[in-house]
Design a protein around this motif. Structure first.
Motif, mmCIF file in Angstrom:
data_model
loop_
_atom_site.group_PDB
_atom_site.id
_atom_site.type_symbol
_atom_site.label_atom_id
_atom_site.label_comp_id
_atom_site.label_asym_id
_atom_site.label_seq_id
_atom_site.Cartn_x
_atom_site.Cartn_y
_atom_site.Cartn_z
ATOM 1 N N GLY A 107 34.818 39.792 37.098
ATOM 2 C CA GLY A 107 34.984 39.894 36.080
ATOM 3 C C GLY A 107 33.816 39.094 35.069
ATOM 4 O O GLY A 107 32.672 39.764 35.485
ATOM 5 N N ASP A 127 39.143 38.055 40.260
ATOM 6 C CA ASP A 127 40.677 37.972 39.605
ATOM 7 C C ASP A 127 41.077 37.730 40.558
ATOM 8 O O ASP A 127 41.608 38.453 41.648
ATOM 9 C CB ASP A 127 41.006 40.056 39.643
ATOM 10 C CG ASP A 127 42.313 40.339 39.276
ATOM 11 O OD1 ASP A 127 42.523 39.657 38.961
ATOM 12 O OD2 ASP A 127 41.867 41.337 38.278
ATOM 13 N N ARG A 149 44.747 37.312 40.748
ATOM 14 C CA ARG A 149 45.493 38.241 40.979
ATOM 15 C C ARG A 149 46.154 39.083 41.777
ATOM 16 O O ARG A 149 47.048 39.656 42.619
ATOM 17 C CB ARG A 149 45.702 39.317 39.633
ATOM 18 C CG ARG A 149 45.945 38.129 38.491
ATOM 19 C CD ARG A 149 46.486 38.946 37.028
ATOM 20 N NE ARG A 149 45.189 39.618 37.329
ATOM 21 C CZ ARG A 149 44.312 40.229 36.073
ATOM 22 N NH1 ARG A 149 45.907 40.909 34.981
ATOM 23 N NH2 ARG A 149 43.640 41.337 36.227
ATOM 24 N N THR A 187 37.631 34.767 31.998
ATOM 25 C CA THR A 187 37.600 35.050 33.383
ATOM 26 C C THR A 187 37.017 37.078 32.964
ATOM 27 O O THR A 187 36.161 37.183 33.518
ATOM 28 C CB THR A 187 38.393 34.892 34.549
ATOM 29 O OG1 THR A 187 39.747 34.940 34.077
ATOM 30 C CG2 THR A 187 38.681 33.568 34.767
ATOM 31 N N PHE A 224 40.215 38.326 33.074
ATOM 32 C CA PHE A 224 40.893 38.463 33.479
ATOM 33 C C PHE A 224 42.540 37.685 32.775
ATOM 34 O O PHE A 224 41.789 36.637 32.230
ATOM 35 C CB PHE A 224 40.949 38.469 34.461
ATOM 36 C CG PHE A 224 40.159 39.386 35.668
ATOM 37 C CD1 PHE A 224 40.605 40.857 35.382
ATOM 38 C CD2 PHE A 224 39.247 38.343 36.219
ATOM 39 C CE1 PHE A 224 39.333 41.206 36.361
ATOM 40 C CE2 PHE A 224 38.292 39.229 37.070
ATOM 41 C CZ PHE A 224 38.266 40.187 37.197
ATOM 42 N N LEU A 259 44.417 35.884 33.766
ATOM 43 C CA LEU A 259 45.152 35.048 34.392
ATOM 44 C C LEU A 259 46.230 33.566 33.994
ATOM 45 O O LEU A 259 45.687 33.039 33.092
ATOM 46 C CB LEU A 259 43.987 33.941 35.403
ATOM 47 C CG LEU A 259 43.034 34.724 35.870
ATOM 48 C CD1 LEU A 259 41.747 34.330 36.399
ATOM 49 C CD2 LEU A 259 43.645 35.911 36.832
#
Length: 334
Positions: free
Chosen positions: A177, A189, A191, A227, A229, A231
């Motif tokens: 990221g 990331d 996730r 980031t 992202f 999150l």
């Protein structure tokens, strides 16, 4: 190089020189001023000279060996039902590695330690725990520290991609990221657990194969940073628990690095904590759940002198010291 996950404080990188004049006082008798030793030749992340505003950064954010299953620095926690360690080549590819026979090391509150990620490693510091870079030191270094009665923690980055690591090509672009404020690094990331899990497992396999007793996975609080992202706190909890499980499957103790707001939820998953600058930001009380659980909190300050934080640190049961920002050999313990 480690860092504290917190929005970029541009002035922070200018404070390193001020630390050389830190106040004296260490019941470890160790005030090493040989902080300018050169590195071993392996690239190390360095703080950007001109950080971009708004990017997250952080402050870099002897006796015989103990017998297996014993520790001069804490107790051991059995790992029930784990099969014996395999012989021969270490596991690769991220497959779950059987945990070694014996027990997981459990550092206890108040244990003294040395944290060195920069410069030539000084093995003469008379403390029972060392925290060193897992990639930059081979098994012979870990064995030498063990021969002096030390326990050794393997520092690895679990939260961001580093272009200078030998396994950098294994991390796809989709996992990378925004920059995290350190040269050559980008946030993961988190996730994408299915993609990151085997890559982190391989890193932990390296720590195990080199003989480390524990791992310090850095940057376990991505969700509070920019980031690139979206999150969430739940994403972070899932990722951090995956990281802890990987370490335990390999018979390694594991530290929760910073991530103070999630300590109540994660203290049961991790064996100890590593913290940067809780005194500077008036956060040290948040680490109490680890101490109450009989688990060490390994703590450093960079800008605050020992006479300003050691009183509180001792009252809380923290294992505290002052370090230079680059985490070279110099230390001033409480």
């Amino acid at each position: 190089m480690t860092r504290r996950s917190r929005p970029m404080l541009a002035a922070l990188v200018l404070t390193t020189a001020l630390l050389a004049s830190a106040c004296s006082g260490s019941d470890d008798g160790d005030d090493d001023t040989s902080a300018d030793a050169t590195g071993s030749g392996t690239p190390v992340a360095t703080a950007p000279a001109d950080p971009q505003p708004g990017t997250p950064s952080d402050t870099p954010s002897d006796s015989a060996s103990a017998s297996p299953g014993s520790s001069p620095t804490g107790t051991t926690t059995p790992a029930p039902g784990t099969p014996p360690a395999p012989t021969g080549a270490r596991p690769t590819g991220g497959a779950t590695a059987p945990a070694p026979a014996g027990a997981v090391w459990q550092p206890k509150p108040g244990v003294t330690w040395q944290w060195q990620l920069g410069g030539t490693l000084d093995q003469s510091v008379d403390v029972p725990v060392y925290d060193i870079d897992g990639f930059e030191h081979d098994a012979s270094v870990v064995a030498a520290l063990h021969a002096k009665g030390r326990k050794v923690i393997c520092y690895v980055n679990a939260g961001s991609w580093e272009d200078f690591r030998p396994d950098a090509a294994a991390f796809s672009k989709s996992l990378q990221g925004s920059g995290n404020g350190w040269q050559g690094e980008k946030w993961f990331d988190i996730r994408e657990i299915d993609k990151l899990k085997p890559l982190m497992a391989t890193r932990f396999d390296m720590c195990r194969a080199k003989g480390f007793d524990a791992v310090e996975p850095d940057l376990l609080d991505a969700y509070i940073n920019k980031t690139g992202f979206p999150l969430t706190a739940d994403d972070q909890l899932k990722y951090n628990r995956m990281i802890a499980a990987l370490a335990h499957e390999r018979g390694l103790a594991v530290a929760l690095k910073n991530d103070l707001d999630q300590i109540p939820a994660l203290v049961g998953d991790f064996d100890f904590a590593v913290n940067e600058q809780c005194a500077e930001f008036d956060e040290c009380a948040k680490l109490s759940p680890f101490i109450k659980a009989g688990k060490a909190v390994l703590h450093v300050e960079y800008k605050v002198s020992t006479d300003k934080f050691c009183g509180q640190a001792k009252s809380l049961g923290l294992s505290s010291m002052q370090k230079h920002l680059e985490l070279d050999a110099w230390r001033k313990a409480c």
